[in-house]
Write a protein that holds these residues in place. Structure first.
Motif, PDB file in Angstrom:
ATOM      1  N   ASP A 211       0.860  -1.165   0.018  1.00  0.00           N
ATOM      2  CA  ASP A 211      -0.061  -0.039   0.042  1.00  0.00           C
ATOM      3  C   ASP A 211       0.981   0.942   0.059  1.00  0.00           C
ATOM      4  OD1 ASP A 211      -2.394  -1.676   2.067  1.00  0.00           O
ATOM      5  OD2 ASP A 211      -2.764  -0.700   0.054  1.00  0.00           O
ATOM      6  N   PRO A 212       1.507   1.635  -1.207  1.00  0.00           N
ATOM      7  CA  PRO A 212       2.332   2.680  -1.146  1.00  0.00           C
ATOM      8  C   PRO A 212       1.545   4.031  -0.838  1.00  0.00           C
ATOM      9  CG  PRO A 212       2.005   1.939  -3.494  1.00  0.00           C
ATOM     10  CD  PRO A 212       1.214   1.201  -2.414  1.00  0.00           C
ATOM     11  N   MET A 213       2.308   4.816  -0.100  1.00  0.00           N
ATOM     12  CA  MET A 213       1.660   6.315   0.065  1.00  0.00           C
ATOM     13  C   MET A 213       2.698   7.376   0.339  1.00  0.00           C
ATOM     14  SD  MET A 213       0.821   5.129   4.258  1.00  0.00           S
ATOM     15  CE  MET A 213       0.164   3.252   3.733  1.00  0.00           C
ATOM     16  N   ALA A 214       2.237   8.467   0.541  1.00  0.00           N
ATOM     17  CA  ALA A 214       3.087   9.606   0.469  1.00  0.00           C
ATOM     18  C   ALA A 214       2.990  10.329   1.714  1.00  0.00           C
ATOM     19  CB  ALA A 214       2.994  10.481  -1.010  1.00  0.00           C
ATOM     20  N   PHE A 215       4.060  10.953   2.454  1.00  0.00           N
ATOM     21  CA  PHE A 215       3.651  11.876   3.590  1.00  0.00           C
ATOM     22  C   PHE A 215       3.933  13.349   3.292  1.00  0.00           C
ATOM     23  CE2 PHE A 215       2.951   8.983   7.412  1.00  0.00           C
ATOM     24  CZ  PHE A 215       3.255   7.900   6.595  1.00  0.00           C
ATOM     25  N   GLY A 216       3.575  14.342   3.823  1.00  0.00           N
ATOM     26  CA  GLY A 216       4.018  15.645   3.747  1.00  0.00           C
ATOM     27  C   GLY A 216       3.936  16.279   2.578  1.00  0.00           C
ATOM     28  N   PRO A 217       2.557  16.362   1.983  1.00  0.00           N
ATOM     29  CA  PRO A 217       2.290  17.024   0.646  1.00  0.00           C
ATOM     30  C   PRO A 217       2.068  18.603   0.896  1.00  0.00           C
ATOM     31  CG  PRO A 217       0.360  16.211   1.422  1.00  0.00           C
ATOM     32  CD  PRO A 217       1.287  15.612   2.519  1.00  0.00           C
ATOM     33  N   PHE A 218       2.250  19.260   0.049  1.00  0.00           N
ATOM     34  CA  PHE A 218       1.835  20.501  -0.156  1.00  0.00           C
ATOM     35  C   PHE A 218       0.329  20.716  -0.344  1.00  0.00           C
ATOM     36  CE2 PHE A 218       1.725  25.137  -1.734  1.00  0.00           C
ATOM     37  CZ  PHE A 218       0.774  25.140  -2.506  1.00  0.00           C
ATOM     38  N   VAL A 219      -0.310  21.618   0.247  1.00  0.00           N
ATOM     39  CA  VAL A 219      -1.882  21.685   0.147  1.00  0.00           C
ATOM     40  C   VAL A 219      -2.181  23.312  -0.143  1.00  0.00           C
ATOM     41  CG1 VAL A 219      -2.609  19.632   1.648  1.00  0.00           C
ATOM     42  CG2 VAL A 219      -2.317  22.140   2.667  1.00  0.00           C
ATOM     43  N   MET A 220      -3.197  23.401  -0.890  1.00  0.00           N
ATOM     44  CA  MET A 220      -3.438  24.656  -1.058  1.00  0.00           C
ATOM     45  C   MET A 220      -4.754  24.953   0.029  1.00  0.00           C
ATOM     46  SD  MET A 220      -2.508  25.905  -4.073  1.00  0.00           S
ATOM     47  CE  MET A 220      -3.345  27.012  -4.888  1.00  0.00           C
ATOM     48  N   PRO A 221      -5.236  26.392  -0.009  1.00  0.00           N
ATOM     49  CA  PRO A 221      -5.889  26.643   1.269  1.00  0.00           C
ATOM     50  C   PRO A 221      -7.331  25.679   1.313  1.00  0.00           C
ATOM     51  CG  PRO A 221      -5.078  28.575   0.039  1.00  0.00           C
ATOM     52  CD  PRO A 221      -4.760  27.440  -0.894  1.00  0.00           C
TER      53      PRO A 221
ATOM     54  N   MET B   1      -2.025  -1.575  -8.378  1.00  0.00           N
ATOM     55  CA  MET B   1      -2.106  -0.351  -7.297  1.00  0.00           C
ATOM     56  C   MET B   1      -3.580   0.276  -7.296  1.00  0.00           C
ATOM     57  SD  MET B   1       1.441   0.351  -6.801  1.00  0.00           S
ATOM     58  CE  MET B   1       2.176   1.035  -8.288  1.00  0.00           C
ATOM     59  N   LYS B   2      -4.091   0.464  -6.416  1.00  0.00           N
ATOM     60  CA  LYS B   2      -5.644   0.809  -6.404  1.00  0.00           C
ATOM     61  C   LYS B   2      -5.362   2.214  -6.554  1.00  0.00           C
ATOM     62  CE  LYS B   2      -5.715   2.028  -1.346  1.00  0.00           C
ATOM     63  NZ  LYS B   2      -4.392   1.489  -0.541  1.00  0.00           N
ATOM     64  N   LYS B   3      -6.461   2.905  -7.070  1.00  0.00           N
ATOM     65  CA  LYS B   3      -6.622   4.246  -7.716  1.00  0.00           C
ATOM     66  C   LYS B   3      -7.385   4.977  -6.393  1.00  0.00           C
ATOM     67  CE  LYS B   3      -7.799   7.221 -11.735  1.00  0.00           C
ATOM     68  NZ  LYS B   3      -6.495   7.846 -11.902  1.00  0.00           N
ATOM     69  N   TRP B   4      -6.782   6.328  -6.052  1.00  0.00           N
ATOM     70  CA  TRP B   4      -7.586   7.016  -5.093  1.00  0.00           C
ATOM     71  C   TRP B   4      -8.418   7.607  -5.732  1.00  0.00           C
ATOM     72  CZ3 TRP B   4      -4.842  11.751  -2.465  1.00  0.00           C
ATOM     73  CH2 TRP B   4      -5.870  12.343  -1.325  1.00  0.00           C
ATOM     74  N   ASP B   5      -9.856   7.512  -5.245  1.00  0.00           N
ATOM     75  CA  ASP B   5     -10.706   8.442  -5.923  1.00  0.00           C
ATOM     76  C   ASP B   5     -11.084   9.787  -5.237  1.00  0.00           C
ATOM     77  OD1 ASP B   5     -14.339   7.686  -6.412  1.00  0.00           O
ATOM     78  OD2 ASP B   5     -13.190   9.555  -7.078  1.00  0.00           O
ATOM     79  N   ILE B   6     -10.616  10.791  -5.956  1.00  0.00           N
ATOM     80  CA  ILE B   6     -10.525  12.199  -5.424  1.00  0.00           C
ATOM     81  C   ILE B   6     -11.665  13.022  -5.841  1.00  0.00           C
ATOM     82  CG2 ILE B   6      -8.271  12.198  -4.814  1.00  0.00           C
ATOM     83  CD1 ILE B   6      -7.829  13.984  -7.335  1.00  0.00           C
ATOM     84  N   THR B   7     -12.768  12.597  -6.447  1.00  0.00           N
ATOM     85  CA  THR B   7     -13.747  13.101  -6.828  1.00  0.00           C
ATOM     86  C   THR B   7     -14.358  14.274  -5.653  1.00  0.00           C
ATOM     87  OG1 THR B   7     -14.647  11.260  -8.103  1.00  0.00           O
ATOM     88  CG2 THR B   7     -16.056  13.080  -7.971  1.00  0.00           C
TER      89      THR B   7
END
Lengths: 400, 103
Positions: A211-221, B1-7
């Protein structure tokens, strides 16, 4: 967790040695730390355990506290159980990452051995370092003595890693007074610590290849406020987990901890609110005063963040006068950080007592029974209407 | 790899957003269409192309799809129009035009 009663051994060691021992018994995956007085001997002793093969910990010698917290964050995101330690300017140097550790919801445990912030440069005890970081989303657990520092370290791991918390925890205790003075306290056996903290099963891990994942993204307001609301919710709710874990630890060791320490408050007329080792001195003064017929008690908060406002306001509302002693100033505010919390907690409460603030012990300035007796005497005068409680803080023992 | 639904992600409440803003999948930058950032776009002349793949190596946005070691037309969902491919092409097979198609 096993509901056994742990085997206890009485030891004589410094607060730092006790914490290093707790770390050894916990056997974390990673420790990345940089030395700074008065934390130094924790990392020195733990490094010895590593060198002697007594732990499995990956010990990362970093070049600064900024790197230390960076390495801790990276390791924790990878799924490691991480412990570190610092003080004062070291905490200040890792300041930018403290909010990242909490925002990324990483259960890092850190001893912050309370030492005054520069300037002037001062290596002695006060609470300005951790107080300066009080809004960084960490849980703050204060320890009055070496016993509490040792116990809090073990409990901190469970609190931080709890699925409903997943926040970093700072274990706080006074520099030199607790870190370097030899105290007599009880440790529990290795197997009990190991069983209590258990295996760490991270729900999120960079090393999880399925289950690959990413930490610490940039986010908009559009996203930031919601993340901060999550943190608020988790931090406020962590109070309940502190109580749960403490209860379990109490069953294991016979030492029962709560949100604050209550010393002879139940029938008292006056209360002194004070954090850390000075609570011990205050208790001594309480006994001396009671022998003279003055009924005073000590309320020593153990959990400072999240601040248990409701619980403490309920207890304090019945006193004739309350003194809040702060070992840090919130410069520019009417008084110290604990005072601000207490005043807020008591605002609008029925039977709101008069509250008065004393900033004491900055930069390691001695705080003896004589100064605390002065505080009690002021409380008596305030309660009798002979003295108006000052709105702004008093610097206790400052030379005019 | 599962897709993340960001709708509807812009409207997600604080309970729905992932904890700690952790992105629960990999490679989801693919869903973020940065192509609309362009002001210039590349035009590929397949006839002149010698399939050296220098453009593919240098593209900073992986916007040149390659299949069986041969490049295909640009991925305009992600090409930001930087023009590096046009500059590097040794056979003048790529030139940049204004996004509206003018020279």
């Amino acid at each position: 967790m096993a509901a056994n009663v742990a085997t206890q051994t009485t030891v004589a060691m410094t607060g730092n040695s006790g914490c290093a021992l707790a770390m050894k018994q916990i056997n974390p995956d990673v420790v990345a730390a940089y030395p700074i007085t008065p934390q130094t001997t924790i990392v020195e002793e733990f490094a010895n355990y590593v060198a002697n093969g007594l732990v499995d910990t990956e010990y990362v010698n970093v070049e600064s506290e900024h790197s230390a917290m960076s390495a801790c964050i990276g390791s924790a995101a990878a799924g490691a159980r991480v412990i570190t330690a610092t003080s004062s300017q070291g905490l200040a140097l890792m300041w930018e990452e403290l909010s990242i550790a909490s925002a990324l919801r990483l259960p890092i445990v850190m001893h912050n051995v309370n030492r005054a912030l520069s300037g002037p440069i001062n290596i002695h005890c006060d609470h300005s370092d951790s107080m300066g970081a009080r809004d960084m989303g960490w849980i703050h657990l204060f320890s009055e003595n070496a016993q509490e520092a040792y116990d809090n370290t073990i409990m901190a791991v469970r609190i931080a890693e709890h699925p409903d918390v997943q926040l970093p925890v700072m274990v706080l205790y006074d520099g030199f007074i607790i870190s370097h003075a030899i105290d007599r306290f009880d440790i529990i056996d290795d197997a009990s610590v190991k069983a209590f903290v258990g295996e760490y099963e991270p729900s999120r891990s960079l090393l999880n290849m399925d289950d690959p994942m990413a930490f610490g993204p940039f986010v908009m307001p559009a996203y930031y406020m919601e993340q901060r609301k999550q943190m608020r919710d988790a931090l406020m709710n962590s109070k309940n987990i502190v109580l749960e874990v403490s209860k379990e630890y109490g069953d294991l060791t016979g030492r029962n901890y709560s949100l604050y320490d209550n010393y002879k408050l139940d029938d008292a007329d006056y209360a002194i609110v004070v954090l850390g080792s000075t609570a011990g001195t205050a208790k001594y003064v309480v006994d001396a005063m009671r022998a003279k017929g003055v009924k005073v008690g000590v309320l020593s908060p153990r959990l400072f963040r999240p601040f248990p406002s409701e619980e403490i306001a309920e207890v304090l509302s019945k006193f004739k006068a309350v003194a809040v002693m702060d070992r840090a100033d919130s410069i520019g505010a009417i008084g110290g950080p604990v005072y601000l919390e207490i005043k807020s907690a008591l605002y609008g409460v029925e039977n709101e007592p008069p509250v008065v603030n004393y900033v004491y012990g900055l930069g390691g300035r001695e705080i003896g029974p004589d100064l605390i007796e002065r505080v009690v005497s002021d409380l008596q005068k305030i309660a009798a209407g002979e003295m108006k409680p000052a709105e702004e803080t008093t610097f206790l023992g400052v030379k005019e | 790899m599962k897709k993340w639904d960001i709708t509807g992600i812009n409207d997600w409440g604080w309970k729905k957003q992932p904890m700690g803003a952790t992105i629960p999948t990999s490679g989801n930058a693919e869903d973020f269409k940065t192509g609309d950032w362009r002001t210039e776009k590349p035009v590929w002349d397949e006839g002149k192309c010698i399939q050296c793949l220098l453009c593919w190596i240098h593209c900073p946005d992986t916007s040149i799809p390659v299949e069986n070691e041969k490049r295909l037309d640009f991925d305009f969902d992600h090409c930001k129009g930087c023009g590096i491919c046009a500059k590097i092409c040794p056979s003048d097979a790529i030139h940049m035009v204004n996004e509206r198609g003018e020279e």
